[in-house]
Design a protein around this motif. Structure first.
Motif, mmCIF file in Angstrom:
data_model
loop_
_atom_site.group_PDB
_atom_site.id
_atom_site.type_symbol
_atom_site.label_atom_id
_atom_site.label_comp_id
_atom_site.label_asym_id
_atom_site.label_seq_id
_atom_site.Cartn_x
_atom_site.Cartn_y
_atom_site.Cartn_z
ATOM 1 N N ILE A 69 37.532 53.150 44.990
ATOM 2 C CA ILE A 69 36.502 52.153 44.235
ATOM 3 C C ILE A 69 37.341 50.981 43.753
ATOM 4 C CG2 ILE A 69 36.932 53.680 41.877
ATOM 5 C CD1 ILE A 69 34.208 52.715 40.991
ATOM 6 N N ASN A 70 36.719 49.987 43.854
ATOM 7 C CA ASN A 70 37.360 48.705 43.301
ATOM 8 C C ASN A 70 36.235 48.498 42.303
ATOM 9 O OD1 ASN A 70 38.171 46.156 42.350
ATOM 10 N ND2 ASN A 70 38.475 45.207 44.392
ATOM 11 N N PRO A 71 36.658 48.758 40.856
ATOM 12 C CA PRO A 71 35.553 48.572 40.027
ATOM 13 C C PRO A 71 35.458 47.095 39.264
ATOM 14 C CG PRO A 71 37.230 50.279 39.418
ATOM 15 C CD PRO A 71 37.832 49.554 40.367
ATOM 16 N N THR A 75 36.707 47.507 35.449
ATOM 17 C CA THR A 75 38.056 48.131 35.389
ATOM 18 C C THR A 75 38.595 48.117 33.891
ATOM 19 O OG1 THR A 75 38.542 47.291 37.532
ATOM 20 C CG2 THR A 75 40.589 48.062 36.155
ATOM 21 N N HIS A 76 38.320 46.901 33.357
ATOM 22 C CA HIS A 76 38.872 46.473 32.062
ATOM 23 C C HIS A 76 38.257 46.853 30.955
ATOM 24 C CE1 HIS A 76 41.347 44.727 35.023
ATOM 25 N NE2 HIS A 76 40.567 43.720 35.431
ATOM 26 N N THR A 77 37.090 47.286 31.091
ATOM 27 C CA THR A 77 35.828 47.569 30.024
ATOM 28 C C THR A 77 35.185 48.763 29.937
ATOM 29 O OG1 THR A 77 33.871 46.422 31.529
ATOM 30 C CG2 THR A 77 35.209 44.933 30.215
ATOM 31 N N ILE A 95 41.514 50.708 43.632
ATOM 32 C CA ILE A 95 42.225 49.633 44.326
ATOM 33 C C ILE A 95 41.739 48.075 43.623
ATOM 34 C CG2 ILE A 95 42.465 50.941 46.469
ATOM 35 C CD1 ILE A 95 40.021 49.285 47.582
ATOM 36 N N HIS A 96 42.649 47.387 43.908
ATOM 37 C CA HIS A 96 42.510 45.907 43.500
ATOM 38 C C HIS A 96 43.109 45.246 44.571
ATOM 39 C CE1 HIS A 96 40.825 47.156 39.543
ATOM 40 N NE2 HIS A 96 41.945 47.976 39.585
ATOM 41 N N LEU A 97 42.400 43.982 44.918
ATOM 42 C CA LEU A 97 42.953 43.000 45.853
ATOM 43 C C LEU A 97 44.387 42.335 45.343
ATOM 44 C CD1 LEU A 97 39.377 41.551 46.311
ATOM 45 C CD2 LEU A 97 40.938 42.312 48.522
ATOM 46 N N SER A 98 44.106 41.824 43.857
ATOM 47 C CA SER A 98 45.123 41.201 43.128
ATOM 48 C C SER A 98 45.908 42.257 42.535
ATOM 49 C CB SER A 98 44.624 40.299 42.167
ATOM 50 O OG SER A 98 43.763 40.872 41.383
ATOM 51 N N ASN A 99 47.351 41.883 41.930
ATOM 52 C CA ASN A 99 48.132 42.710 41.183
ATOM 53 C C ASN A 99 47.718 42.514 39.693
ATOM 54 O OD1 ASN A 99 49.893 43.952 39.716
ATOM 55 N ND2 ASN A 99 51.678 42.971 40.939
ATOM 56 N N TYR A 106 44.230 40.715 29.574
ATOM 57 C CA TYR A 106 43.028 41.426 29.300
ATOM 58 C C TYR A 106 42.983 42.267 30.607
ATOM 59 C CZ TYR A 106 40.984 36.980 31.325
ATOM 60 O OH TYR A 106 40.619 36.214 32.160
ATOM 61 N N ARG A 107 43.527 41.928 31.929
ATOM 62 C CA ARG A 107 43.285 42.432 33.100
ATOM 63 C C ARG A 107 44.622 43.633 33.116
ATOM 64 N NH1 ARG A 107 39.542 39.632 36.158
ATOM 65 N NH2 ARG A 107 39.733 37.217 35.698
ATOM 66 N N LYS A 108 45.501 43.668 32.215
ATOM 67 C CA LYS A 108 46.580 44.577 32.354
ATOM 68 C C LYS A 108 46.370 45.977 32.102
ATOM 69 C CE LYS A 108 50.204 41.003 32.278
ATOM 70 N NZ LYS A 108 51.111 40.236 31.403
HETATM 71 C C1 DQA Z 1 39.770 42.823 41.008
HETATM 72 C C2 DQA Z 1 40.579 42.212 39.723
HETATM 73 C C3 DQA Z 1 39.539 42.517 38.522
HETATM 74 O O1 DQA Z 1 40.447 42.077 37.268
HETATM 75 C C4 DQA Z 1 38.627 41.346 38.682
HETATM 76 O O2 DQA Z 1 37.696 41.276 37.675
HETATM 77 C C5 DQA Z 1 38.040 41.495 40.068
HETATM 78 C C6 DQA Z 1 38.527 41.809 40.989
HETATM 79 C C7 DQA Z 1 40.700 42.860 42.233
HETATM 80 O O3 DQA Z 1 40.246 43.231 43.382
HETATM 81 O O4 DQA Z 1 41.697 41.930 42.146
HETATM 82 O O5 DQA Z 1 36.668 41.332 40.079
HETATM 83 O O6 DQA Z 1 39.198 44.247 40.693
#
Ligand code: DQA
Length: 142
Positions: A69-71, A75-77, A95-99, A106-108
């Motif tokens: 799952i890429n939420p 993910t953060h909420t 999973i996430h595309l970005s680190n 707020y993404r950490k």
């Molecule tokens: C994401 C990272 C999240 O913070 C962001 O909200 C996304 C994409 C990623 O795949 O890097 O929408 O999940």
């Protein structure tokens, strides 16, 4: 099952410097190729709707061997997604595309990762491929 959360339908156009230039259709194609090479059937979906994603997660227990799952922003909420993930007893990978740990504060924090076996992030579309390998290993030991 591979579930993609909100705004991931816009990949390819959306913030290319962060998420790369592949569309979600292209990521689906390479994910299915990788799965097929491991003799795994892959159901790939995307939703912008939290409730729909929760229903997809619930379906894993009865109908799938595992979940990637890429939420996305949920993910953060989303404690609701975390509870859904915890409710299923199948191997699960976030999973996430970005680190997410090198980005905004707020993404950490990943709430949802507390409900999965492992987390792969920062490799762009390769995160999907690495997760398929890892899930295959968790499920089938191969
Ligand atoms: C994401 C990272 C999240 O913070 C962001 O909200 C996304 C994409 C990623 O795949 O890097 O929408 O999940």
């Amino acid at each position: 099952m591979i579930i993609n959360g909100p705004n991931l339908n816009l990949l390819g156009n959306r913030e290319q410097k962060i998420y790369g230039d592949k569309s979600l259709d292209e990521i689906e194609k390479i994910s299915k190729q990788k799965s097929n090479s491991l003799n795994i059937d892959c159901f790939f979906c995307q939703s912008n709707d939290e409730g729909e994603i929760i229903n997809h997660i619930h379906s894993v227990e009865s109908s799938y061997d595992g979940l990637i799952i890429n939420p996305a922003a949920f993910t953060h909420t989303s404690v609701a997604l975390l509870d859904a993930l915890r409710s299923i007893n199948k191997p699960k990978i976030e999973i996430h595309l970005s680190n997410i740990y090198t980005r905004e504060e707020y993404r950490k924090k990943s709430i949802t990762s507390e409900g999965v076996d492992g987390l792969i992030c920062g490799f762009g579309s390769l995160s999907y491929i690495l997760a398929i390998e890892a899930l295959s290993n968790l499920i089938y030991n191969k």
